[in-house]
Write an enzyme that holds these catalytic residues in place. Structure first.
Site, PDB file in Angstrom:
ATOM      1  CB  SER A 111       5.514  -1.686  -6.895  1.00  0.00           C
ATOM      2  OG  SER A 111       6.538  -1.700  -6.121  1.00  0.00           O
ATOM      3  CD  GLU A 139       5.923  -8.021 -10.772  1.00  0.00           C
ATOM      4  OE1 GLU A 139       7.199  -7.265  -9.995  1.00  0.00           O
ATOM      5  OE2 GLU A 139       5.240  -8.662 -11.090  1.00  0.00           O
ATOM      6  CG  HIS A 161       8.118  -4.363  -9.817  1.00  0.00           C
ATOM      7  ND1 HIS A 161       6.998  -5.248  -9.157  1.00  0.00           N
ATOM      8  CD2 HIS A 161       8.167  -2.824  -9.732  1.00  0.00           C
ATOM      9  CE1 HIS A 161       6.707  -4.228  -8.198  1.00  0.00           C
ATOM     10  NE2 HIS A 161       7.632  -2.997  -7.842  1.00  0.00           N
TER      11      HIS A 161
END
Length: 327
Positions: free
Chosen positions: A168, A261, A291
């Site tokens: 991320s 996502e 995610h």
């Protein structure tokens, strides 16, 4: 010695996995019903004094990974956790940049996944508690990750056995750290792994894609608010998008993402840009996953498969012996 930053023939391999397991659907529904509403509430008042450090403590509910040893190391501007597995392969070393929207995470929230990766890869892993928004800038976080890489080099790690990895926001930091390593003339790591990376601060493509509606974590209305929050927090410092930087000569890179996502378009864009710059790049995608679904390895089969793919990529890219995985 590690490989130098040299342009390589363009290579962009894509693998799209199919099917969603019952466990994957369960996690998707749970996250959509719990995490997404919380993030939606945050987006209504991002400037409030939220207890960001407390979020890191949620990681304590996850069981510790057996057989790993953890030590605290000091970097110039932050601390870091060195995780060592029971069985280490050669001098393998991973610099891990955790996710958390540049706001949360650190020592506890990613402890379980880092421990699993250390065991699976047979590698020591150094995960820095890098400086975070809103008190610090994203450039500070990148600098802290570069300091973690310098720490590995100063500790005797061979660049040919170092991987820079993150999820991320940490996927963003992975790419910007590699770019900054190149800019500073440091020896290149052997490989990069970016899980669900943020790669472009222009959110237009993300919000227009079908994945914006299917994302179980990020509400579409939150995304531009987050962008404004970040730009206000970084003040006058540069806010670079990895996908629009000079990527020539970066190490071989593996990118993983869910096709459902918010940052899925970023994963595709980053893979395309790396390939256009002659970087050996592998993109792997899964449908119907949340995610950073890799964190559910051991419960969700797709997550277990994803970590196995990371291990296989690391085996191919690193010099030296490999860890026998017969279990």
């Amino acid at each position: 010695m590690g490989s130098e930053f040299m342009a390589a023939p363009a290579a962009f391999a894509r693998t799209d996995f199919d099917g969603v397991s019952r466990q994957g659907r369960m996690v998707h529904a749970f996250v959509r019903g719990t995490v997404k509403p919380v993030i939606n509430v945050w987006s209504r008042g991002p400037q409030r004094r939220w207890p960001y450090p407390a979020v890191d403590q949620l990681g304590r509910v996850l069981p510790p990974v057996r057989g790993v040893k953890r030590e605290i190391r000091s970097l110039p501007h932050c601390s870091a956790t060195l995780t060592t597995p029971a069985r280490r392969v050669g001098g393998r070393f991973v610099i891990y940049a955790h996710g958390g929207a540049f706001l949360v995470g650190g020592r506890q929230l990613h402890r379980h996944m880092v421990g699993r990766l250390a065991t699976l890869l047979g590698a020591q892993m150094l995960s820095g508690q890098y400086r975070k928004l809103p008190r610090h800038t994203i450039a500070d976080a990148v600098s802290d990750c570069v300091d973690a890489y310098r720490h590995a080099l100063d500790s005797g790690a061979d660049p040919a056995e170092i991987v820079v990895m993150g999820d991320s926001a940490g996927g963003y930091l992975t790419m910007m750290t590699a770019i900054e390593i190149k800019r500073r003339g440091l020896p290149a790591p052997a490989a990069l792994v970016a899980m669900a990376p943020l790669a472009d601060w222009d959110f237009t493509a993300k919000l227009a894609a079908p994945s914006a509606a299917t994302c179980a974590v990020f509400p579409s209305a939150m995304v531009p608010i987050f962008g404004e929050f970040v730009r206000a927090a970084v003040r006058d410092t540069a806010l670079e998008s990895p996908a629009h930087c000079d990527l020539t000569g970066l190490p071989p890179t593996l990118i993983q993402a869910s096709r459902d996502e918010m940052v899925y378009p970023d994963a595709v864009l980053l893979a395309e840009r790396l390939g256009a710059h002659g970087v050996h790049t592998e993109l792997q995608t899964w449908p119907g996953q949340v995610h950073v679904f890799q964190a559910a390895s051991g419960f969700v089969p797709e997550a277990t498969r994803a970590l196995g793919e990371i291990a296989g990529f690391v085996d191919r890219m690193l010099a030296g012996p490999r860890l026998s995985r017969t279990a």
